[in-house]
Design an enzyme around this catalytic site. Structure first.
Site, PDB file in Angstrom:
ATOM      1  N   LYS A  66      -1.870  -2.096  -3.976  1.00 59.44           N
ATOM      2  CA  LYS A  66      -2.891  -0.351  -3.375  1.00 59.44           C
ATOM      3  C   LYS A  66      -2.313   0.506  -3.533  1.00 59.44           C
ATOM      4  O   LYS A  66      -1.313   1.414  -3.159  1.00 59.44           O
ATOM      5  CB  LYS A  66      -4.060  -0.367  -2.666  1.00 59.44           C
ATOM      6  N   LYS A  76       0.576  -1.193   0.213  1.00 62.60           N
ATOM      7  CA  LYS A  76       0.067   0.195  -0.463  1.00 62.60           C
ATOM      8  C   LYS A  76       1.257   0.919   0.147  1.00 62.60           C
ATOM      9  O   LYS A  76       1.674   1.396   0.899  1.00 62.60           O
ATOM     10  CB  LYS A  76      -1.385   0.067   1.422  1.00 62.60           C
TER      11      LYS A  76
HETATM   12  C1  PBG Z   1      -7.249   3.577   5.495  1.00 63.69           C
HETATM   13  C2  PBG Z   1      -7.547   3.648   4.590  1.00 63.69           C
HETATM   14  C3  PBG Z   1      -7.066   4.454   3.644  1.00 63.69           C
HETATM   15  C4  PBG Z   1      -7.881   3.665   2.805  1.00 63.69           C
HETATM   16  C5  PBG Z   1      -8.510   2.717   2.802  1.00 63.69           C
HETATM   17  N1  PBG Z   1      -8.256   2.167   4.219  1.00 63.69           N
HETATM   18  C6  PBG Z   1      -6.913   5.093   3.086  1.00 63.69           C
HETATM   19  C7  PBG Z   1      -5.492   6.090   3.712  1.00 63.69           C
HETATM   20  O1  PBG Z   1      -4.386   5.169   3.803  1.00 63.69           O
HETATM   21  O2  PBG Z   1      -5.319   7.551   3.817  1.00 63.69           O
HETATM   22  C8  PBG Z   1      -8.171   4.669   0.827  1.00 63.69           C
HETATM   23  C9  PBG Z   1      -8.995   4.131  -0.022  1.00 63.69           C
HETATM   24  C10 PBG Z   1      -9.832   4.931  -1.305  1.00 63.69           C
HETATM   25  O3  PBG Z   1      -8.659   5.590  -1.405  1.00 63.69           O
HETATM   26  O4  PBG Z   1     -10.421   4.517  -1.279  1.00 63.69           O
HETATM   27  N2  PBG Z   1      -6.316   2.954   6.724  1.00 63.69           N
END
Ligand code: PBG
Length: 341
Positions: free
Chosen positions: A257, A204
């Site tokens: 992601k 991620k």
């Molecule tokens: C946080 C989380 C995020 C997303 C999913 N879980 C955002 C972040 O890391 O701030 C993002 C999902 C998206 O942008 O659709 N744990």
């Protein structure tokens, strides 16, 4: 003899021939639909930063789940927006927290007709908005706020167990803390949930593509950013390291992601770990850019969305987490994947 005699165009002659030789097929069965559940509201609330998406009250969440099921989307991913936040993110592991209540309700209504995935993280539940616990660390006279990895992963284990108790099938830890998968696996197993799977946000990235989500879920860090835990967008090889660790720690489904600026990462992970299910998260920024461009008449909405979903699958993902899930399922049902390509 005429030239050229090798003519790839022969197979592009008409719709049905193109469809026959198409290498990639996307189905609603590939999708996981993210759903935001919020405490303290009584009606679904439109999310301004994500046109077409809503925050749902626990009491009405079964409505959107039933819409999904009707379209053949059988997997949902639940995000919680609690009304109470504190430094420790305590409502993340409360037995009657917003996610726990939503999961119970969905399970009770639909039984095994739906697969329930839950986001396991602290950022929506902490006042500071970080994905882990903050502590002040001093070396000599110099002090800084840091995210304490090891106390965080203990808490994530607790969160996962409460989700499993509520009825989650799959927990999805998204905090990018080191060792989170192993701690969660251990906590689940010790609590008797050996059959609850882990879908790990393995690679991620610290991405600007999460912008619209932060408005949707109210989880922006109050101070600082997530670069000490999420990955640097400049790195591709490192994704293999991160994924390898999660595999070793017991992840059942791997995830990359965001998806679109990281199709190369999806492909690399697919090749390095051919035996694992691989999910790609088509994140909020990817969703909203398309929606806004389409609303302004700049792109053909249906075609561009189907193109994106096929591209993610072609890159090597076999699971797609996407806010487009319901509309795309409808278009696929109408056969638009064939009509438009
Ligand atoms: C946080 C989380 C995020 C997303 C999913 N879980 C955002 C972040 O890391 O701030 C993002 C999902 C998206 O942008 O659709 N744990």
């Amino acid at each position: 003899m005429s030239f050229p005699y090798l003519r790839p165009r022969r197979l592009r002659k008409n719709l049905y021939l193109r469809d026959l030789v198409a290498e990639t097929r996307v189905s609603p069965r590939d999708f996981i639909f993210p759903i935001f559940v919020k405490e303290g509201i009584s009606e679904p609330e439109p999310i301004n930063s994500m046109p077409g998406q809503y925050r749902w009250p626990v009491e009405k969440v079964t409505k959107i789940v039933s819409d999904a099921l009707e379209l053949g989307v059988r997997n949902v991913l639940i995000f919680g927006i609690p009304s109470y936040k504190d430094e420790l993110g305590s409502s993340a592991y409360s037995k009657d927290g917003v996610v726990q209540r939503a999961v119970k309700k969905i399970r009770k209504e639909f039984g095994d007709e739906v697969v329930i995935h839950t986001d396991v993280c602290l950022c929506h539940y902490t006042t500071h908005g970080h994905c882990g616990l903050l502590t002040r660390k001093c070396v000599g006279d110099f002090c800084r706020d840091v995210i304490d990895n090891d106390s965080t992963i203990e808490l994530l284990g607790k969160v996962a167990v409460t989700h499993a108790e509520a009825g989650a099938d799959v927990v999805a830890p998204s905090s990018m803390m080191d060792g989170m998968v192993r701690t969660i696996r251990k906590a689940l197993d010790e609590a008797g949930f050996t059959d609850v799977a882990i879908m790990s946000y393995a690679a991620k990235y610290a991405s600007a593509f999460y912008g619209p989500f932060r408005e949707a879920a109210d989880n922006a860090p109050q101070k600082g950013d997530r670069r000490t835990y999420q990955m640097d967008p400049r790195n591709g090889e490192e994704a293999i390291k991160e994924v390898a660790l999660d595999v070793e720690e017991g992840a059942d489904i791997l995830m990359v992601k965001p998806a679109l600026a990281y199709l190369d990462v999806i492909r690399r992970v697919r090749e390095a770990f051919p035996h694992y299910p691989l999910a790609a998260y088509n994140v909020s920024g990817e969703y909203s850019m398309v929606k806004v461009a389409a609303a302004n008449g700049l792109v053909d909405e249906k075609k561009i969305i189907l193109e994106i979903l096929h591209a993610i699958k072609r890159a090597g993902a076999n699971v797609i987490i996407t806010y487009h899930a319901l509309e795309a399922a409808q278009w696929l049902k109408e056969g638009l994947d064939r009509e438009l390509f």
